[in-house]
Design a protein around this motif. Structure first.
Motif, PDB file in Angstrom:
ATOM      1  N   ILE A  91      50.801  38.492  39.712  1.00  0.00           N
ATOM      2  CA  ILE A  91      49.579  37.699  39.824  1.00  0.00           C
ATOM      3  C   ILE A  91      49.299  37.402  41.292  1.00  0.00           C
ATOM      4  CG2 ILE A  91      48.615  35.408  39.393  1.00  0.00           C
ATOM      5  CD1 ILE A  91      49.895  35.461  36.655  1.00  0.00           C
ATOM      6  N   ARG A  94      47.921  40.467  42.995  1.00  0.00           N
ATOM      7  CA  ARG A  94      46.513  40.615  42.627  1.00  0.00           C
ATOM      8  C   ARG A  94      45.641  39.688  43.459  1.00  0.00           C
ATOM      9  NH1 ARG A  94      45.841  44.901  40.580  1.00  0.00           N
ATOM     10  NH2 ARG A  94      47.065  45.434  38.753  1.00  0.00           N
ATOM     11  N   ARG A  95      46.091  38.479  43.554  1.00  0.00           N
ATOM     12  CA  ARG A  95      45.335  37.473  44.275  1.00  0.00           C
ATOM     13  C   ARG A  95      45.098  37.928  45.709  1.00  0.00           C
ATOM     14  NH1 ARG A  95      45.014  32.590  41.737  1.00  0.00           N
ATOM     15  NH2 ARG A  95      47.041  32.437  40.737  1.00  0.00           N
ATOM     16  N   LEU A  98      42.549  40.599  45.871  1.00  0.00           N
ATOM     17  CA  LEU A  98      41.192  40.056  45.743  1.00  0.00           C
ATOM     18  C   LEU A  98      40.739  39.434  47.059  1.00  0.00           C
ATOM     19  CD1 LEU A  98      41.175  38.493  42.179  1.00  0.00           C
ATOM     20  CD2 LEU A  98      40.255  40.664  42.941  1.00  0.00           C
ATOM     21  N   GLU A  99      41.643  38.766  47.734  1.00  0.00           N
ATOM     22  CA  GLU A  99      41.296  38.165  49.029  1.00  0.00           C
ATOM     23  C   GLU A  99      40.840  39.246  50.004  1.00  0.00           C
ATOM     24  OE1 GLU A  99      41.398  34.980  49.709  1.00  0.00           O
ATOM     25  OE2 GLU A  99      42.595  34.106  48.091  1.00  0.00           O
ATOM     26  N   GLN A 101      39.579  42.080  49.205  1.00  0.00           N
ATOM     27  CA  GLN A 101      38.276  42.571  48.781  1.00  0.00           C
ATOM     28  C   GLN A 101      37.169  41.604  49.168  1.00  0.00           C
ATOM     29  OE1 GLN A 101      38.621  43.646  44.581  1.00  0.00           O
ATOM     30  NE2 GLN A 101      38.722  45.767  45.264  1.00  0.00           N
TER      31      GLN A 101
END
Lengths: 132, 132
Positions: A91, A94-95, A98-99, A101
């Motif tokens: 997780i 993933r986080r 995303l940051e 992105q």
DNA sequence: TAAGACGTTTACGTTAACGTAAAGCAGGTG
DNA sequence: CACCTGCTTTACGTTAACGTAAACGTCTTA
């Protein structure tokens, strides 16, 4: 008692604007596992949510394998304590993705701004005075 | 006079952690067009920026064809007035795609939050009282 | 009952984005 | 000179994510 709606394969295909082939392919890939009425697939609301996650992942450039990880996280059946810590670190990974992105998007937006301005400048040079 | 640094293909490969094959492939696809010293490719700073755009696009799930459009926007050589308005609308489309991705990211982040909480809850049930 | 709409499986085809040899040229070094 | 390093081209291989077609079952509607 909660209402338990279910959907046909073409219901979902239509709603998400994909083909039934795509949905069956996701099942082949182990991302969905709908119930059956004889041969016919029957999708629950949970399946619908999973499909939504897959497509969202796709829009963010995730592979199906990556989306499967996301779905597995979402699954409340991972009760093995040993695995949970692994999940938490995934997780976190993933986080961070995303940051990155988010940053990419902001950079891209800034460049679109610049590109737009260049375009407008170029147009203004052609059409000099817009006195109404 | 501005300094004009240039790079070898492996310079760029190393910097961006990709293979030289990848860079040549991008050239084959018409995304890059480096100068040559004989046979050898020589990359300018502008090429480097383009490569950066391609990779950023990739992280956001863009195809090479889409990234080429982005690069073409960036290119100051599109001086055809007729094309500029088309460009502006493409820029707008990009912008909307980015907005959608932003939304996707926020939704995804929210779900990661929820997934994390579920994980932590599950762990706490196993390890009941953490009185130090 | 024949047609049409919707579902199924099986299986080969396709596209994008590279990977992976193979074979060779060019320049510097012991 | 032989070798190494780094560049080149050509070309076939690979994986993911479906598309497409064939051939068939089932229900309902004219």
């Amino acid at each position: 008692m909660s209402t338990k709606p279910h959907y046909s394969i073409s219901d979902l295909a239509q709603e998400f604007d994909i083909t039934t082939r795509t949905i069956r392919f996701y099942e082949e890939a182990g991302l969905l596992l709908p119930e059956r009425n004889g041969q016919t697939r029957i999708y629950t609301d949970e399946d619908r949510v999973k499909l939504k996650l897959i497509l969202r992942g796709k829009r963010l450039g995730f592979s199906l394998a990556e989306s499967r990880e996301l779905i597995d996280m979402y699954d409340p059946n991972s009760d093995n304590t040993r695995q949970l810590n692994a999940l938490l670190s995934k997780i976190q990974a993933r986080r961070e993705q995303l940051e990155r992105q988010l940053e990419d998007i902001h950079l891209m937006q800034a460049e679109l701004d610049a590109a737009e301005e260049r375009c407008r400048d170029a147009l203004n040079l052609t059409q000099p005075a817009t006195d109404h």
